[in-house]
Design a protein around this motif. Structure first.
Motif, PDB file in Angstrom:
ATOM      1  N   GLY A  20       0.835  -1.192   0.000  1.00 27.76           N
ATOM      2  CA  GLY A  20       0.000   0.000   0.000  1.00 27.76           C
ATOM      3  C   GLY A  20       0.870   1.241   0.000  1.00 27.76           C
ATOM      4  N   PRO A  21       0.261   2.390  -0.154  1.00 25.12           N
ATOM      5  CA  PRO A  21       1.037   3.629  -0.228  1.00 25.12           C
ATOM      6  C   PRO A  21       1.679   4.001   1.098  1.00 25.12           C
ATOM      7  CG  PRO A  21      -1.308   4.096  -0.185  1.00 25.12           C
ATOM      8  CD  PRO A  21      -1.178   2.621  -0.317  1.00 25.12           C
ATOM      9  N   ALA A  22       2.789   4.689   1.018  1.00 22.18           N
ATOM     10  CA  ALA A  22       3.491   5.149   2.219  1.00 22.18           C
ATOM     11  C   ALA A  22       2.571   6.029   3.055  1.00 22.18           C
ATOM     12  CB  ALA A  22       4.747   5.916   1.835  1.00 22.18           C
ATOM     13  N   GLY A  23       2.545   5.768   4.349  1.00 26.16           N
ATOM     14  CA  GLY A  23       1.741   6.551   5.262  1.00 26.16           C
ATOM     15  C   GLY A  23       0.351   6.010   5.506  1.00 26.16           C
ATOM     16  N   ALA A  24      -0.055   5.003   4.728  1.00 23.20           N
ATOM     17  CA  ALA A  24      -1.398   4.449   4.904  1.00 23.20           C
ATOM     18  C   ALA A  24      -1.479   3.655   6.202  1.00 23.20           C
ATOM     19  CB  ALA A  24      -1.758   3.555   3.724  1.00 23.20           C
ATOM     20  N   ALA A  25      -2.650   3.644   6.785  1.00 20.80           N
ATOM     21  CA  ALA A  25      -2.874   2.832   7.974  1.00 20.80           C
ATOM     22  C   ALA A  25      -3.008   1.365   7.582  1.00 20.80           C
ATOM     23  CB  ALA A  25      -4.133   3.308   8.693  1.00 20.80           C
ATOM     24  N   VAL A  26      -2.959   0.503   8.569  1.00 21.77           N
ATOM     25  CA  VAL A  26      -3.119  -0.926   8.305  1.00 21.77           C
ATOM     26  C   VAL A  26      -4.534  -1.217   7.825  1.00 21.77           C
ATOM     27  CG1 VAL A  26      -1.347  -1.690   9.909  1.00 21.77           C
ATOM     28  CG2 VAL A  26      -3.691  -1.346  10.724  1.00 21.77           C
ATOM     29  N   ASP A  27      -4.704  -2.381   7.211  1.00 18.38           N
ATOM     30  CA  ASP A  27      -5.993  -2.821   6.698  1.00 18.38           C
ATOM     31  C   ASP A  27      -6.947  -3.078   7.874  1.00 18.38           C
ATOM     32  OD1 ASP A  27      -8.144  -4.166   5.593  1.00 18.38           O
ATOM     33  OD2 ASP A  27      -6.926  -5.464   4.314  1.00 18.38           O
ATOM     34  N   GLY A  28      -7.976  -2.266   7.973  1.00 16.86           N
ATOM     35  CA  GLY A  28      -8.900  -2.362   9.088  1.00 16.86           C
ATOM     36  C   GLY A  28      -9.776  -3.592   9.056  1.00 16.86           C
ATOM     37  N   THR A  29      -9.802  -4.314   7.919  1.00 17.97           N
ATOM     38  CA  THR A  29     -10.544  -5.574   7.888  1.00 17.97           C
ATOM     39  C   THR A  29      -9.739  -6.702   8.517  1.00 17.97           C
ATOM     40  OG1 THR A  29      -9.734  -6.281   5.705  1.00 17.97           O
ATOM     41  CG2 THR A  29     -11.671  -4.837   5.769  1.00 17.97           C
ATOM     42  N   LYS A  30      -8.439  -6.465   8.731  1.00 23.49           N
ATOM     43  CA  LYS A  30      -7.572  -7.490   9.310  1.00 23.49           C
ATOM     44  C   LYS A  30      -7.123  -7.141  10.727  1.00 23.49           C
ATOM     45  CE  LYS A  30      -5.750  -8.903   4.803  1.00 23.49           C
ATOM     46  NZ  LYS A  30      -4.552  -9.024   3.933  1.00 23.49           N
ATOM     47  N   TRP A  31      -6.938  -5.863  10.998  1.00 25.19           N
ATOM     48  CA  TRP A  31      -6.364  -5.435  12.273  1.00 25.19           C
ATOM     49  C   TRP A  31      -7.222  -4.356  12.917  1.00 25.19           C
ATOM     50  CZ3 TRP A  31      -2.022  -8.098  13.643  1.00 25.19           C
ATOM     51  CH2 TRP A  31      -1.262  -8.695  12.617  1.00 25.19           C
ATOM     52  N   GLN A  32      -7.279  -4.364  14.229  1.00 24.56           N
ATOM     53  CA  GLN A  32      -7.771  -3.212  14.969  1.00 24.56           C
ATOM     54  C   GLN A  32      -6.618  -2.643  15.793  1.00 24.56           C
ATOM     55  OE1 GLN A  32     -10.647  -3.750  18.106  1.00 24.56           O
ATOM     56  NE2 GLN A  32     -10.081  -5.899  18.434  1.00 24.56           N
ATOM     57  N   THR A  33      -6.658  -1.352  16.014  1.00 23.26           N
ATOM     58  CA  THR A  33      -5.590  -0.659  16.731  1.00 23.26           C
ATOM     59  C   THR A  33      -6.044  -0.378  18.158  1.00 23.26           C
ATOM     60  OG1 THR A  33      -4.896   0.391  14.671  1.00 23.26           O
ATOM     61  CG2 THR A  33      -4.054   1.335  16.707  1.00 23.26           C
ATOM     62  N   GLU A  34      -5.270  -0.836  19.121  1.00 21.60           N
ATOM     63  CA  GLU A  34      -5.580  -0.610  20.526  1.00 21.60           C
ATOM     64  C   GLU A  34      -5.039   0.752  20.971  1.00 21.60           C
ATOM     65  OE1 GLU A  34      -4.647  -3.921  23.109  1.00 21.60           O
ATOM     66  OE2 GLU A  34      -4.516  -5.253  21.380  1.00 21.60           O
ATOM     67  N   THR A  35      -5.653   1.324  21.985  1.00 16.63           N
ATOM     68  CA  THR A  35      -5.188   2.605  22.513  1.00 16.63           C
ATOM     69  C   THR A  35      -5.100   2.531  24.033  1.00 16.63           C
ATOM     70  OG1 THR A  35      -7.445   3.480  22.628  1.00 16.63           O
ATOM     71  CG2 THR A  35      -6.200   3.915  20.605  1.00 16.63           C
ATOM     72  N   GLY A  36      -4.218   3.377  24.584  1.00 17.08           N
ATOM     73  CA  GLY A  36      -4.096   3.462  26.026  1.00 17.08           C
ATOM     74  C   GLY A  36      -2.728   3.040  26.525  1.00 17.08           C
ATOM     75  N   ASP A  37      -2.583   3.037  27.846  1.00 22.91           N
ATOM     76  CA  ASP A  37      -1.316   2.627  28.455  1.00 22.91           C
ATOM     77  C   ASP A  37      -1.457   1.206  28.985  1.00 22.91           C
ATOM     78  OD1 ASP A  37      -2.981   3.091  30.620  1.00 22.91           O
ATOM     79  OD2 ASP A  37      -1.435   4.046  31.832  1.00 22.91           O
ATOM     80  N   ASN A  38      -0.440   0.720  29.674  1.00 23.57           N
ATOM     81  CA  ASN A  38      -0.483  -0.623  30.249  1.00 23.57           C
ATOM     82  C   ASN A  38       0.174  -0.598  31.621  1.00 23.57           C
ATOM     83  OD1 ASN A  38      -0.436  -3.353  30.884  1.00 23.57           O
ATOM     84  ND2 ASN A  38       0.049  -3.988  28.793  1.00 23.57           N
ATOM     85  N   ALA A  39      -0.639  -0.328  32.632  1.00 29.89           N
ATOM     86  CA  ALA A  39      -0.123  -0.238  33.998  1.00 29.89           C
ATOM     87  C   ALA A  39       0.332  -1.589  34.528  1.00 29.89           C
ATOM     88  CB  ALA A  39      -1.207   0.337  34.915  1.00 29.89           C
ATOM     89  N   ASP A  40      -0.305  -2.684  34.060  1.00 28.30           N
ATOM     90  CA  ASP A  40       0.006  -4.000  34.601  1.00 28.30           C
ATOM     91  C   ASP A  40       1.479  -4.356  34.436  1.00 28.30           C
ATOM     92  OD1 ASP A  40      -2.623  -4.546  35.431  1.00 28.30           O
ATOM     93  OD2 ASP A  40      -3.170  -5.109  33.391  1.00 28.30           O
ATOM     94  N   ASN A  41       2.060  -3.968  33.309  1.00 29.66           N
ATOM     95  CA  ASN A  41       3.472  -4.266  33.055  1.00 29.66           C
ATOM     96  C   ASN A  41       4.398  -3.104  33.390  1.00 29.66           C
ATOM     97  OD1 ASN A  41       3.068  -6.874  32.064  1.00 29.66           O
ATOM     98  ND2 ASN A  41       2.647  -6.116  30.004  1.00 29.66           N
ATOM     99  N   HIS A  42       3.810  -1.967  33.823  1.00 29.30           N
ATOM    100  CA  HIS A  42       4.573  -0.739  34.044  1.00 29.30           C
ATOM    101  C   HIS A  42       5.280  -0.272  32.770  1.00 29.30           C
ATOM    102  CE1 HIS A  42       4.858  -0.003  38.657  1.00 29.30           C
ATOM    103  NE2 HIS A  42       3.625  -0.249  38.265  1.00 29.30           N
ATOM    104  N   GLU A  43       4.606  -0.499  31.622  1.00 34.84           N
ATOM    105  CA  GLU A  43       5.141   0.042  30.368  1.00 34.84           C
ATOM    106  C   GLU A  43       5.005   1.560  30.376  1.00 34.84           C
ATOM    107  OE1 GLU A  43       3.018  -1.997  27.233  1.00 34.84           O
ATOM    108  OE2 GLU A  43       3.366  -3.942  28.185  1.00 34.84           O
ATOM    109  N   ARG A  44       5.862   2.227  29.615  1.00 34.74           N
ATOM    110  CA  ARG A  44       5.912   3.695  29.657  1.00 34.74           C
ATOM    111  C   ARG A  44       5.153   4.358  28.504  1.00 34.74           C
ATOM    112  NH1 ARG A  44       7.881   4.889  34.629  1.00 34.74           N
ATOM    113  NH2 ARG A  44       8.435   6.959  33.850  1.00 34.74           N
ATOM    114  N   GLN A  45       4.792   3.593  27.458  1.00 37.84           N
ATOM    115  CA  GLN A  45       4.215   4.202  26.257  1.00 37.84           C
ATOM    116  C   GLN A  45       2.704   4.343  26.351  1.00 37.84           C
ATOM    117  OE1 GLN A  45       4.983   0.808  26.261  1.00 37.84           O
ATOM    118  NE2 GLN A  45       2.775   0.417  26.227  1.00 37.84           N
ATOM    119  N   TYR A  46       2.177   5.198  25.501  1.00 41.18           N
ATOM    120  CA  TYR A  46       0.746   5.285  25.240  1.00 41.18           C
ATOM    121  C   TYR A  46       0.535   4.794  23.816  1.00 41.18           C
ATOM    122  CZ  TYR A  46      -4.024   7.114  25.043  1.00 41.18           C
ATOM    123  OH  TYR A  46      -5.396   7.225  24.945  1.00 41.18           O
ATOM    124  N   TYR A  47      -0.331   3.795  23.642  1.00 41.96           N
ATOM    125  CA  TYR A  47      -0.617   3.276  22.309  1.00 41.96           C
ATOM    126  C   TYR A  47      -1.646   4.169  21.633  1.00 41.96           C
ATOM    127  CZ  TYR A  47       1.786  -1.078  23.549  1.00 41.96           C
ATOM    128  OH  TYR A  47       2.719  -2.015  23.912  1.00 41.96           O
TER     129      TYR A  47
END
Length: 428
Positions: free
Chosen positions: A62-89
Motif C-alpha cells: 500500500g502507499p506510504a503513510g497508509a494505515a493498516v488494513d482495518g478488515t484485518k487489524w484493529q488498533t488498541e489505545t491506552g497505556d499498560n499499567a500491569d506491566n509498568h510500560e511507559r508508552q501510550y498506544y
C-alpha cells in the motif's frame, strides 16, 4: 521465559472482546489410538492433495503513510499499567503505518503530542499495538512473521497470540502463546513462551534462541514462527527449531491451547522485564514487519520428502491429518502429504502431526500412522548413517510391508535386516 512481568492484558475492553469472540473451544483430542487403524485408500490423483492453505496473510502492500488494513487489524489505545510500560498506544497511522515498500512500520517515539495520561503521570512515549480480535482467529497452524526488530535499552517488541475467549474467562485462563519477544538488553536473543493457568508471568513455560557470533536481531530481518497442533507448540527462528512444548511440560497444570486464538503485534517501551530506556536509547525506534502469515501448518521450514524402495515417497494417505491415517508409499508429487520435517526432539512430522507407531506397539508388523504429537516413545525416531529409520523403543526399522514398492504399500516397523525396503533417503 522467566520474565518478571505479571500480565499481558488486552487494552481494548473485555466487553468488546466478548462481542467479537467465538466462544466454542474445540474438543480435546485423545493421546493415542486404542488399536491399529486399517490402511487408508491411496489417492488416485495428486490434485486431491492440497498444499498448506493460507488462512491469513498481510504483506503490507500500500502507499506510504497508509494505515493498516482495518478488515484485518484493529488498533488498541491506552497505556499498560500491569506491566509498568511507559508508552501510550495511539490510534490511526501516526505510530503504525505502511512504508510504501511492502512493510508495516510500528514506531516508538519520545513524545506526547496529545497530552496523554499514563499510569505514572503524563506519558513520555507513544507507540502502537495491533490485534486481529473480531477479524481473524486460528486454531492450530503455522503462524509466522518476518520482522526487523528495534534496538536499545527499554525496547520490547512482541508478536504473540491470546485465546479468543479472554473476554469470558480472563487472563491467564485464556492462554497466551508468545511467538517472539525481545528485550533491548538482550540484542542477540528472542524468547518464545506459553502462559496459562498456574504458569503465567514469571512462571511461563518457554525458552530463548540466541543468534551465533554476537549478531543482533536488529541488524536484519528474521522469520519468527510457531507450528501449533493439538497438544504441541514448536518454535523456530529462520526455520531453525529451538523448542517444543506439550502438556507434559506443564506438571499437571491445564493445557489451554486447543481453541481459537487471535494475533497481536506491538512495540512496548519500558516495563518490569525490559526496564526503562536510558540515556543510550535513541528515538524513534521501529519494528518493521515484512509479512504476517498463517497457514494450515503443512509447509514447515526444513521439511522435505523421504524416499524409499522403488523411488516412491513416504506419504500420508489421502493427505488427511486425521489421527490414525495410514502412512504408505506413493508416487512422489511434492505435496504437503509428503513433506516431512525431522525435529530436534526426535519426531518426524507432516501435516502438523507426528509419525507414530500404532498403539505404541513394538512387535514386527505394527503399522505406522499419523497422530497428534504427544511426546511418547511411539513417536521417537533415530536416523543412523546406514539410512535406516529406527524406532528406539521397539529397536525396529521403518519397513515397506512385504518388500513392496507399489502405490499404497503400507509402512510398518520390522526387525532391522538391512533390506532395500528399510532404506530411506531423508531430505532436510
Amino acid at each position: 521465559m522467566n520474565s518478571p512481568r505479571p500480565t499481558r492484558r488486552l487494552l481494548v475492553s473485555l466487553a468488546s472482546l466478548m462481542a467479537f469472540a467465538s466462544l466454542s473451544a474445540l474438543p480435546a483430542h485423545g493421546a493415542s489410538p486404542s488399536a491399529a487403524e486399517p490402511a487408508a485408500r491411496s489417492v488416485g490423483a495428486p490434485a486431491a492433495r492440497a498444499a498448506a492453505a493460507v488462512t491469513f496473510a498481510d504483506e503490507f502492500d500500500g502507499p506510504a503513510g497508509a494505515a493498516v488494513d482495518g478488515t484485518k487489524w484493529q488498533t488498541e489505545t491506552g497505556d499498560n499499567a500491569d506491566n509498568h510500560e511507559r508508552q501510550y498506544y495511539t490510534a490511526g497511522n501516526r505510530n503504525a503505518a505502511l512504508d510504501g515498500q511492502g512493510h508495516l512500520v510500528v514506531t516508538a517515539r519520545r513524545e506526547n503530542p496529545g497530552d496523554y495520561a499514563c499510569w505514572y503521570g503524563r506519558c513520555e512515549y507513544t507507540s502502537a499495538r495491533l490485534n486481529t480480535a473480531g477479524r481473524f482467529t486460528t486454531t492450530y497452524g503455522h503462524v509466522e512473521a518476518r520482522m526487523k526488530i528495534p534496538r536499545g535499552q527499554g525496547m520490547w517488541p512482541a508478536f504473540w497470540m491470546l485465546g479468543d475467549d479472554i473476554g469470558r474467562v480472563g487472563w491467564p485462563d485464556s492462554g497466551e502463546i508468545d511467538v517472539m519477544e525481545n528485550v533491548g538488553f538482550e540484542p542477540s536473543t528472542v524468547h518464545g513462551t506459553l502462559h496459562g493457568p498456574g504458569y503465567s508471568g514469571s512462571g511461563g513455560i518457554g525458552a530463548g534462541y540466541t543468534l551465533p557470533g554476537g549478531q543482533a536481531f536488529a541488524d536484519a530481518f528474521h522469520t519468527f514462527a510457531v507450528d501449533w497442533s493439538p497438544n504441541a507448540v514448536t518454535w523456530s527462528v529462520d526455520g531453525a527449531v529451538y523448542q517444543r512444548r506439550t502438556p507434559a511440560d506443564l506438571g499437571g497444570r491445564r493445557w489451554v491451547f486447543d481453541k481459537p486464538f487471535f494475533l497481536i503485534l506491538n512495540l512496548a517501551v519500558g516495563g518490569y522485564w525490559p526496564g526503562d530506556p536510558d540515556g543510550g536509547t535513541a528515538f524513534p525506534q521501529q519494528l518493521v514487519v515484512d509479512h504476517v502469515r498463517v497457514s494450515t501448518g503443512t509447509a514447515q521450514p526444513g521439511a522435505g520428502p523421504i524416499t524409499g524402495i522403488g523411488g516412491r515417497c513416504v506419504d500420508v494417505a489421502g493427505a488427511s491429518p486425521a489421527n490414525g491415517t495410514a502412512v504408505q508409499l506413493y508416487d512422489c508429487n511434492g505435496t504437503a502429504a509428503q513433506r516431512w520435517a525431522v525435529g530436534t526432539d526426535g519426531t518426524i512430522r507432516a501435516l502438523g502431526k507426528c509419525l507414530d507407531v500404532a498403539s505404541g506397539g513394538t512387535g514386527d508388523g505394527t503399522p505406522v500412522q499419523l497422530w497428534d504429537c504427544n511426546g511418547t516413545a511411539a513417536q521417537q525416531w533415530a536416523l543412523p548413517a546406514a539410512r535406516d529409520v529406527v524406532n528406539p523403543q521397539a529397536n525396529k526399522c521403518l519397513d515397506a510391508a512385504g518388500g513392496g514398492s507399489a502405490n499404497g504399500t503400507r509402512l510398518r516397523i520390522w526387525t532391522c535386516t538391512g533390506a532395500a525396503q528399510q532404506k530411506w533417503t531423508v531430505t532436510r
